[in-house]
Design a protein around this motif. Sequence first.
Motif, short mmCIF file in Angstrom:
data_model
loop_
_atom_site.label_atom_id
_atom_site.label_comp_id
_atom_site.label_asym_id
_atom_site.label_seq_id
_atom_site.Cartn_x
_atom_site.Cartn_y
_atom_site.Cartn_z
N ALA A 161 0.81 -1.19 0.12
CA ALA A 161 0.08 0.29 0.00
C ALA A 161 0.87 1.28 -0.03
O ALA A 161 1.73 1.39 0.78
N LEU A 162 0.70 2.35 -0.87
CA LEU A 162 1.05 3.54 -0.88
C LEU A 162 0.23 4.53 -0.54
O LEU A 162 -0.84 4.30 -0.68
N VAL A 163 0.83 5.64 0.18
CA VAL A 163 0.17 6.84 0.30
C VAL A 163 0.92 8.07 -0.34
O VAL A 163 2.21 8.04 -0.43
N LEU A 164 0.09 8.43 -1.33
CA LEU A 164 0.64 9.73 -2.40
C LEU A 164 -0.16 11.14 -1.93
O LEU A 164 -1.34 11.21 -1.80
N LEU A 165 0.92 11.88 -1.38
CA LEU A 165 0.39 13.27 -1.01
C LEU A 165 0.59 14.16 -2.24
O LEU A 165 1.78 14.37 -2.55
N ASP A 166 -0.34 14.90 -2.57
CA ASP A 166 -0.23 15.91 -3.64
C ASP A 166 -0.37 17.26 -2.98
O ASP A 166 -1.22 17.83 -2.81
N GLN A 167 0.89 17.70 -3.02
CA GLN A 167 1.35 18.93 -2.26
C GLN A 167 0.62 19.09 -0.98
O GLN A 167 0.23 20.35 -0.73
N VAL A 168 0.60 18.38 -0.31
CA VAL A 168 0.49 18.32 1.27
C VAL A 168 1.52 19.32 2.08
O VAL A 168 2.69 18.52 2.07
N SER A 169 1.44 20.44 2.38
CA SER A 169 2.57 21.34 2.74
C SER A 169 2.82 21.25 4.43
O SER A 169 3.89 21.67 4.70
N ASP A 170 1.83 20.98 5.21
CA ASP A 170 2.09 21.04 6.59
C ASP A 170 2.73 19.88 7.20
O ASP A 170 2.51 18.79 7.23
N PRO A 171 4.12 20.37 7.72
CA PRO A 171 4.84 19.21 8.28
C PRO A 171 4.39 18.37 9.40
O PRO A 171 4.56 17.23 9.39
N HIS A 172 3.36 19.00 10.25
CA HIS A 172 2.70 18.53 11.26
C HIS A 172 1.94 17.20 10.59
O HIS A 172 1.68 16.27 11.01
N ASN A 173 1.06 17.58 9.60
CA ASN A 173 -0.03 16.68 8.96
C ASN A 173 0.86 15.36 8.26
O ASN A 173 0.65 14.40 8.28
N VAL A 174 1.95 16.04 7.65
CA VAL A 174 2.86 14.94 6.91
C VAL A 174 3.54 13.92 7.99
O VAL A 174 3.53 12.76 7.67
N GLY A 175 3.94 14.61 8.80
CA GLY A 175 4.50 13.63 10.00
C GLY A 175 3.58 12.59 10.43
O GLY A 175 3.80 11.75 10.89
N ALA A 176 2.20 13.10 10.84
CA ALA A 176 1.11 12.17 11.23
C ALA A 176 0.89 11.37 10.29
O ALA A 176 0.49 10.03 10.75
N VAL A 177 0.91 11.49 8.91
CA VAL A 177 0.71 10.49 7.97
C VAL A 177 1.57 9.60 7.87
O VAL A 177 1.37 8.30 7.79
N LEU A 178 2.97 9.75 8.21
CA LEU A 178 3.96 8.75 8.14
C LEU A 178 3.82 8.04 9.39
O LEU A 178 3.95 6.68 9.44
N ARG A 179 3.41 8.64 10.54
CA ARG A 179 3.21 7.71 11.86
C ARG A 179 1.92 6.76 11.43
O ARG A 179 2.24 5.53 11.75
N SER A 180 1.12 7.10 10.97
CA SER A 180 -0.14 6.19 10.28
C SER A 180 0.55 5.10 9.53
O SER A 180 0.20 4.12 9.47
#
Length: 309
Positions: A161-180
């Motif tokens: 499974a891949l997660v692909l982020l289309d220009q999601v810029s907030d590092p807190h949100n991206v960090g939380a996505v990495l955690r999930s």
Amino acid sequence: MAQRERKNDPSRPATAAQGDRPKGARGQGARKPGPPAGARQRPAGKGNPGGKPSGPRPPDRDAAGWLWGGHAVLAALANPARQCRRVLIAGETVETWETEVAELLEARDDVRKPEIIARHAFAQHLPASAVHQGIAVQADPLDQPDLESLLADLPADRPAALVLLDQVSDPHNVGAVLRSASAFGATAVVTTKRNAPGETGALAKAASGALEHVPYPHVTNLARAMARAQDHGFRLLGLAQEATATLADEAGQDRLGLVLGAEGHGLRHKTRETCDALVRLPTRGPIAELNVSNAAAVGLYELIGRKAG
């Protein structure tokens, strides 16, 4: 839009300028004239280079990056692929961190022991907004794999499974996505080189150690990267609130990609066109929209967690 990013990035600290050096050079033996009688002396800082500094030095932004927070730092020290340079521990948190840090440093040859400093001295290295918990590590960025190599190395007989982020810029949100992604066992979190965060301390803190475990490749063109994933057998599902099908309706094969867009824009037109299907999460109620990191967690549970359970 249900799966768009909600920005919660705190204001970024401004970079303080170095104090100006006085123009010209005084001759040897020349005395610096004192202030006129009754005049107020300016505080140390710009324009007063000879005075005593009145506050903490600005963070050293030219050296290798700083990661902070217990989970992020300990995970970095436990990662043999991570090159570390310095470890800082606040004096009042020594009992919390020193033993575990010492054990991790025994297996390393780049840092021998932590530096015990006053808590206020962290301001010399970290942004004012950093919630550092009394521990930080100065470390080089990880070498991230390129997406093509990562896809080519995937075992053909195992789900992915891949997660692909289309220009999601907030590092807190991206960090939380990495955690999930780490929690559910996703293959990678793919993002763009533009309008997306690199490896920052804020991102690593939000990822809570997941940055050391989940590949985080950046691609120049997301649509082309999506097409390459499709060439490797991935079915890509873009989250869009207006979609009629739910994620569960389309999550029926072993290689899947979850595509999420940023707040305000959502999925860009080309990204939408490249998805195999647009789907939504079955939210209901007066507030049906989810923050992008929450949407990623729910989506990964649907793609991976439900099957594993």
